[in-house]
Each structure stands twice: as structure tokens, then as C-alpha cells.
Design an enzyme around this catalytic site. Sequence first.
Site, PDB file in Angstrom:
ATOM      1  N   CYS A  84       0.866  -1.185   0.000  1.00  0.00           N
ATOM      2  CA  CYS A  84       0.000   0.000   0.000  1.00  0.00           C
ATOM      3  C   CYS A  84       0.897   1.226   0.000  1.00  0.00           C
ATOM      4  O   CYS A  84       2.084   1.135  -0.347  1.00  0.00           O
ATOM      5  CB  CYS A  84      -0.979  -0.017   1.176  1.00  0.00           C
ATOM      6  N   ARG A 139      -3.237  -0.498   5.572  1.00  0.00           N
ATOM      7  CA  ARG A 139      -3.872  -1.591   4.827  1.00  0.00           C
ATOM      8  C   ARG A 139      -2.987  -2.807   4.630  1.00  0.00           C
ATOM      9  O   ARG A 139      -3.404  -3.943   4.919  1.00  0.00           O
ATOM     10  CB  ARG A 139      -4.326  -1.075   3.446  1.00  0.00           C
ATOM     11  N   ASP A 154      -8.347   3.748   1.608  1.00  0.00           N
ATOM     12  CA  ASP A 154      -7.329   4.118   2.596  1.00  0.00           C
ATOM     13  C   ASP A 154      -8.025   4.647   3.854  1.00  0.00           C
ATOM     14  O   ASP A 154      -8.708   5.673   3.795  1.00  0.00           O
ATOM     15  CB  ASP A 154      -6.442   5.204   1.968  1.00  0.00           C
TER      16      ASP A 154
HETATM   17  P1  4NP Z   1      -1.675   2.917   4.133  1.00  0.00           P
HETATM   18  O1  4NP Z   1      -2.285   4.292   4.708  1.00  0.00           O
HETATM   19  O2  4NP Z   1      -1.186   3.238   2.738  1.00  0.00           O
HETATM   20  O3  4NP Z   1      -2.862   2.000   4.129  1.00  0.00           O
HETATM   21  O4  4NP Z   1      -0.582   2.506   5.068  1.00  0.00           O
HETATM   22  C1  4NP Z   1      -1.547   5.475   4.783  1.00  0.00           C
HETATM   23  C2  4NP Z   1      -0.642   5.649   5.781  1.00  0.00           C
HETATM   24  C3  4NP Z   1       0.070   6.840   5.872  1.00  0.00           C
HETATM   25  C4  4NP Z   1      -0.135   7.823   4.943  1.00  0.00           C
HETATM   26  C5  4NP Z   1      -1.036   7.634   3.916  1.00  0.00           C
HETATM   27  C6  4NP Z   1      -1.745   6.451   3.836  1.00  0.00           C
HETATM   28  N1  4NP Z   1       0.568   9.048   5.033  1.00  0.00           N
HETATM   29  O5  4NP Z   1       0.295   9.952   4.237  1.00  0.00           O
HETATM   30  O6  4NP Z   1       1.466   9.167   5.876  1.00  0.00           O
END
Ligand code: 4NP
Length: 146
Positions: free
Chosen positions: A7, A13, A117
Amino acid sequence: MKILMVCLGNICRSPLAHGILAHIVKREGLVWEIDSAGTGDWHVGQAPDRRSIAVAQHHGIDISKQRAQHFTPILFQRYDRILVMDQQNYKDVLSLASNEEDKNKVALFIPNDMVPDPYYDNNLFLPVFQLIENRCKELISELQEQ
Ligand code: 4NP
């Protein structure tokens, strides 16, 4: 079978997909290698988001010991399947592929769909857990048939 879940941040995720699939695989007695990574590097070395840890814990799965890693091209060589959570992850991972063999390893975790997300919405963690859990069960059957 070696599967990498990908991800953006590798804290919400993909750690859930990694933890849930590893849990089911172990229960089924399969010897598969599962890991996860993020296309962004902001959270490298960190544990998963506390909300992902909590929803997994609530379902009897401990993901607290995972640590975020950045997706780099070397990972194409280490995994048979690279399953991405959304279309942006798909583009980002494919842009790092250097040949057809690499490209053929990459697929959306949910065919023709995405895992939303949950980072900016606390209420999404439970539905995201359920979505990922349901897909992991299907995935095990699909991959075992191959
Ligand atoms: P992930 O969610 O891609 O599901 O781990 C996110 C975690 C952090 C960030 C964006 C999405 N961020 O911008 O730091």
C-alpha cells in the site's frame, strides 16, 4: 508461494493484509511467505498504525511486531505475487518493474477494485479489516488451485 502486500504507507492496509493472510495460511498448515511494503518511505521502521493493530487484535491477530519497509525493485525478485491495495499503488509499483516477468507479478489485491485508505477516517478500519479478511479467504482458495 511468496506474497508481498503493498500500500502507500505500509502502516494501515498492507499490514492488515499481511497479518490476516499469514494468520489463515498458518491455520491451514501452508508454508507460504507473506510480507508487506509501502510505495512511500515516510513510515519505514515503524509499527503499524495503532488503529490497524487494534482492529486486528480484536479479531485475534497480532500485527504489532511488523515494521514498515519501503517497496524497492529488489522485492520483485523475492516474491511470486505482489498484491497492491489501490490503482495508485499499482501504477507506482509497475513503474519500478524492469521486465515483463516483474510486471506479471503485480495485481490488485481485489480484482477491479480497491481497498479504501482508512488513514484519515477512524470509522473505516473495521470495514477495511472485513474487506481484506474476505478477500484473503478467496485468495487462499484461488492460489491453492493453481
Ligand atoms: P496505508 O495508509 O497506505 O494504508 O498505510 C496510509 C498511511 C500513511 C499515509 C497515507 C496512507 N501518510 O500519508 O502518511
